[in-house]
Scaffold this active site. Structure first.
Site, PDB file in Angstrom:
ATOM      1  N   CYS A  26      -0.478   4.210   2.232  1.00  0.00           N
ATOM      2  CA  CYS A  26      -0.244   4.042   3.647  1.00  0.00           C
ATOM      3  C   CYS A  26       1.285   4.248   4.009  1.00  0.00           C
ATOM      4  CB  CYS A  26      -0.775   2.537   4.115  1.00  0.00           C
ATOM      5  SG  CYS A  26      -2.206   1.955   3.204  1.00  0.00           S
ATOM      6  N   ASP A  27       1.986   3.484   3.203  1.00  0.00           N
ATOM      7  CA  ASP A  27       3.551   3.586   3.706  1.00  0.00           C
ATOM      8  C   ASP A  27       4.456   4.527   2.983  1.00  0.00           C
ATOM      9  OD1 ASP A  27       2.669   1.802   5.416  1.00  0.00           O
ATOM     10  OD2 ASP A  27       3.045   0.028   4.067  1.00  0.00           O
ATOM     11  N   CYS A  58       1.024  -1.275  -0.019  1.00  0.00           N
ATOM     12  CA  CYS A  58       0.094  -0.175  -0.055  1.00  0.00           C
ATOM     13  C   CYS A  58       0.806   1.343  -0.037  1.00  0.00           C
ATOM     14  CB  CYS A  58      -0.931  -0.118   1.240  1.00  0.00           C
ATOM     15  SG  CYS A  58      -2.065   1.371   1.311  1.00  0.00           S
TER      16      CYS A  58
END
Ligand code: NAP
Length: 299
Positions: A130-131, A127
Site C-alpha cells: 500500500c505505502d 503494508c
C-alpha cells in the site's frame, strides 16, 4: 433468518460464501473493514495452484466479484457478540442464522514501542504494497523474518534507494527462495539478532534505534519503517462459543468445528500449521460444506 452468517470477508470467509451460495443458501457476510483480508497486502501471490502470478488485490477482487455475482449480501458492521443460538450482534443490529462461520483472520502485530502509534502514517506502515511507492529513492527499514518481511524487503528494494532488513534472530522464518534473492541485492542490508527499540523524528519518522543481543545500540536514519512481524488474532469476543489457545487462536478438533454445534471456524484465525491462501480457501470450503450438511441432518 439466514442459513449461514459468515464473520469476515477474507479469502476463507468469501470462499465459505461461494460454497454456501452455490448450494442456494441464504448467506450474510459481516465484515468490519473491507473485503479481502490480509491478502490485499500481498504484492504478488505466486504459490496458488494454477495461477502463475497475481496481485493480492486482484485475487481478493476476483473472489469478491465471483461471490457478488451469486448474490452475496455483505454488511460492513463490526461483530460484537455471537450466541450459542447463532444470534449475531453487531454495532448496528442483531441477526439470526442456523449456522455461523467465524473467519476473522488476524491483525498486524504491533512492536509495542511507545512511538509506533505516533508515527503511524508518518513513516510507519504495516503494508509495503500500500505505502511502498511513497519511498521512491528513500531509505527504509523492514522489521521481521517471515515471508511477509522478506517479500516486503524485496519489493521495496526495487523502489527505495536502501533497505535495512532487521530481524531478531540469525535465521529467517521465511522461505529460502526470498533470502537468496535478498542477499544478491546491493541495496539491501541485513541487521540480524537485533530489535527495534525506539523511533525518532519530529513530524515524520527520521530514525530508528536498533539494539543487538549484546545490548549495543545504533541509530539508523530512515524515512520509512515497514513492520512485518506477524499477526495476532482477536478472538476474545467469541470466548463464550469457542475454545481459544494461549496465542488467541480458535481451537478446533478437526479444523472446522468448534465446541458449539452449528458454529464453525475457518482460515488464519484457527489453530493450524500453515497460514496461507491455499489453506484459508480450503478451510472456507470445508466449513461451508459441513454447515450445509449438518443443517440438512437437523431438518
Ligand atoms: P510470521 O511467519 O509469523 O513471521 C513473523 C516474523 O516476525 C518472525 O520472523 C518473527 O520472529 C518476527 N517477530 C514476531 N514478533 C516479533 C516482535 N515482537 N519483534 C520482532 N520480531 C518479531 O508472519 P508473516 O511473515 O506475516 O507470515 C504469516 C503467514 O503468512 C506465514 O505462514 C507465511 O508463510 C504466510 N505468508 C506467505 C506468503 C507467500 O507464500 N507468498 C507471503 C506472506 C506471508 P521469529 O522468527 O524469531 O519468531
Amino acid at each position: 433468518m439466514y442459513d449461514i452468517i459468515i464473520v469476515g470477508a477474507g479469502p476463507a470467509g468469501l470462499t465459505s460464501a461461494l460454497y454456501a451460495l452455490r448450494a442456494n443458501k441464504k448467506v450474510l457476510v459481516l465484515e468490519a473493514k473491507s473485503y479481502g483480508g490480509q491478502i490485499l497486502n500481498a504484492h504478488k501471490v505466486e504459490n496458488y495452484p494454477a495461477i502463475d502470478s497475481i496481485t493480492g488485490f486482484d485475487f481478493a477482487t476476483n473472489l469478491y466479484n465471483q461471490v457478488k455475482k451469486l448474490g452475496l449480501e455483505i454488511k460492513y458492521e463490526t461483530v460484537l457478540h455471537v450466541e450459542t443460538d447463532k444470534t449475531v450482534t453487531t454495532n448496528k443490529g442483531e441477526y439470526h442464522a442456523k449456522a455461523v462461520i467465524i473467519a476473522t483472520g488476524a491483525q498486524n502485530r504491533k512492536l509495542n514501542i511507545p512511538e509506533e502509534q505516533e508515527f503511524l502514517g508518518k513513516g510507519v506502515s504495516y503494508c509495503a504494497a500500500c505505502d511502498g511507492n511513497f519511498y521512491k529513492n528513500k531509505v527504509v527499514a523492514v522489521n521481521g523474518g517471515g515471508n511477509t518481511a522478506l517479500e516486503d524487503a524485496l519489493y521495496l528494494s526495487n523502489i527505495a534507494s536502501k533497505v535495512y532488513l532487521i530481524h531478531r534472530r540469525e535465521e529467517f522464518r521465511g522461505e529460502e527462495v526470498y533470502t537468496k534473492e535478498l542477499r544478491q541485492k546491493e541495496n539491501v542490508e541485513m541487521i540480524l539478532n537485533s530489535n527495534i527499540v525506539a523511533l525518532k523524528g519530529k513530524d515524520q519518522l527520521e530514525s530508528i534505534t536498533v539494539e543487538n543481543q549484546n545490548q549495543e545500540r545504533q541509530e539508523i536514519k530512515v524515512d520509512g519503517l515497514f513492520i512485518a512481524i506477524g499477526q495476532d488474532p482477536k478472538n476474545t469476543i467469541f470466548a463464550n462459543v469457542v475454545d481459544i489457545n494461549e496465542k488467541g487462536y480458535i481451537e478446533s478438533p478437526d479444523g472446522v468445528h468448534t465446541k458449539v454445534d452449528g458454529i464453525y471456524v475457518a482460515g488464519d484465525t484457527r489453530v493450524k500449521e500453515l497460514r496461507q491462501l491455499t489453506t484459508a480457501v480450503s478451510d472456507g470450503s470445508i466449513a461451508a460444506t459441513m454447515a450445509i450438511k449438518e443443517m440438512k441432518n437437523e431438518a
